[in-house]
Design an enzyme around this catalytic site. Structure first.
Site, short mmCIF file in Angstrom:
data_model
loop_
_atom_site.label_atom_id
_atom_site.label_comp_id
_atom_site.label_asym_id
_atom_site.label_seq_id
_atom_site.Cartn_x
_atom_site.Cartn_y
_atom_site.Cartn_z
N ASN A 6 50.61 32.08 58.84
CA ASN A 6 51.25 30.93 58.20
C ASN A 6 50.86 30.92 56.73
O ASN A 6 49.72 30.58 56.39
CB ASN A 6 50.77 29.64 58.91
N LYS A 8 51.97 28.99 54.45
CA LYS A 8 52.04 27.63 53.88
C LYS A 8 52.78 27.68 52.52
O LYS A 8 53.74 28.42 52.40
CB LYS A 8 50.64 27.02 53.77
N HIS A 91 52.90 21.08 62.79
CA HIS A 91 51.65 21.47 62.11
C HIS A 91 50.95 20.21 61.59
O HIS A 91 51.62 19.28 61.12
CB HIS A 91 51.96 22.44 60.96
N GLU A 93 49.42 19.57 58.96
CA GLU A 93 49.70 19.22 57.56
C GLU A 93 51.01 18.45 57.45
O GLU A 93 51.17 17.58 56.59
CB GLU A 93 49.71 20.50 56.70
N GLU A 159 45.06 23.94 66.89
CA GLU A 159 44.47 24.01 65.55
C GLU A 159 43.72 22.70 65.28
O GLU A 159 44.33 21.73 64.79
CB GLU A 159 45.56 24.18 64.49
N GLY A 165 41.09 25.45 57.14
CA GLY A 165 40.68 25.67 55.75
C GLY A 165 39.25 25.27 55.44
O GLY A 165 38.87 25.17 54.28
N SER A 201 40.59 28.46 60.35
CA SER A 201 39.53 29.29 59.75
C SER A 201 39.34 30.65 60.43
O SER A 201 38.22 31.18 60.46
CB SER A 201 38.21 28.52 59.71
P1 13P Z 1 43.37 28.40 57.87
O1 13P Z 1 43.37 29.72 58.61
O2 13P Z 1 43.48 28.54 56.40
O3 13P Z 1 42.22 27.55 58.32
O4 13P Z 1 44.71 27.63 58.32
C1 13P Z 1 45.03 27.55 59.66
C2 13P Z 1 46.40 27.01 59.80
O5 13P Z 1 46.66 25.86 59.47
C3 13P Z 1 47.44 27.91 60.31
O6 13P Z 1 48.60 27.22 60.63
#
Ligand code: 13P
Length: 246
Positions: A6, A8, A91, A93, A159, A165, A201
């Site tokens: 992903n 983003k 997701h 976010e 997740e 992150g 992560s």
């Molecule tokens: P990170 O791997 O940067 O923690 O992000 C995970 C994520 O949100 C994948 O969709």
């Protein structure tokens, strides 16, 4: 085994071109499903660059209606039309920053399925839920509320919000417990067995241990998927895992 990236809101045209040059030098395995989720504007560009590789392209979200007066939104039909095979839905976010609720997420997943996209439905608890011992309960509600009624190609990505992150990941026991919980809930509702990916992560250092955890069917990688070298190292760890476990 699934390795998903992903991206983003990262990587522009120039960096995508660089990234794909490394992909073309790499030998992929037919045992691994892999999909990259680029920014919406580069789906077509990426799709054309990697058309001859065994890598799918996906959308990071889709609208819950198939068309209409929704300025700035993207329909599941358009994703399919532009070469996507997958779409991420729910997701954290999007849930947090765009206020997407469970009802809407269920509709997004259903619309995507109607457009013949494979769906990766994301779920995850906040740190307070985990600390208060409510993580399993929280995820159960998310799945009960978001799981579409009819599905064939649906995956769940677990997740934990506090892991995205941050460099923090749940213990192997917590991941195994949650993935098995998710599989049981989905089976109870739909009578279907589902694959569950872990996200949060994931990196080149911890991938080997994460893949060893029971009921982890793959990973959804954010930050560590932005460099081709790291993405391919994670991919290679998945291939090695399958080779050693078979
Ligand atoms: P990170 O791997 O940067 O923690 O992000 C995970 C994520 O949100 C994948 O969709």
């Amino acid at each position: 085994m699934f390795v998903a990236a992903n991206w983003k809101m990262n990587l522009d045209k120039k960096s995508i071109l660089e990234f794909t040059k490394s992909l073309h030098k790499f030998k992929f395995s037919n045992q691994i499903n892999t999909c990259i989720f680029p920014p919406m504007t580069y789906i077509d560009y990426l799709h054309n660059l990697i058309n001859n590789l065994p890598i799918s392209v996906g959308g990071q979200n889709c609208h819950y209606k198939s068309s209409g007066a929704f300025t700035g939104e993207v329909s599941a039909n358009f994703l399919k039309d532009t070469g996507c095979e997958y779409v991420l839905v729910g997701h954290s976010e999007r849930r947090i920053m765009n206020y997407e609720n469970n009802d809407e997420i269920k509709s997004r997943a259903q619309t995507a399925i109607n457009s013949n996209l494979k769906v990766i439905l994301c779920v995850g608890e906040k740190l307070t839920d985990r600390e208060e011992g409510k993580a399993l309960e929280y995820i159960e509600k998310q799945i009960n509320d978001c799981l579409p009624n009819n599905f064939k190609d649906l995956f769940i990505a677990y997740e934990p919000i506090w892991s995205i992150g941050t460099g923090k990941i749940p213990s192997a026991f917590e991941i195994q417990e949650m993935h098995s919980h998710i599989k049981k809930i989905v089976f109870r509702i739909s009578n279907k067995y589902i694959n569950v990916l872990y996200g949060g992560s994931v990196n080149t250092e911890n991938i080997k241990e994460i893949l060893k955890i029971t009921n982890v069917d793959g990973v959804l990688v954010g930050g560590a998927s932005l460099k081709a070298k790291d993405f391919l190292a994670i991919y290679s760890a998945a291939v090695k895992h399958l080779d050693t476990s078979s």
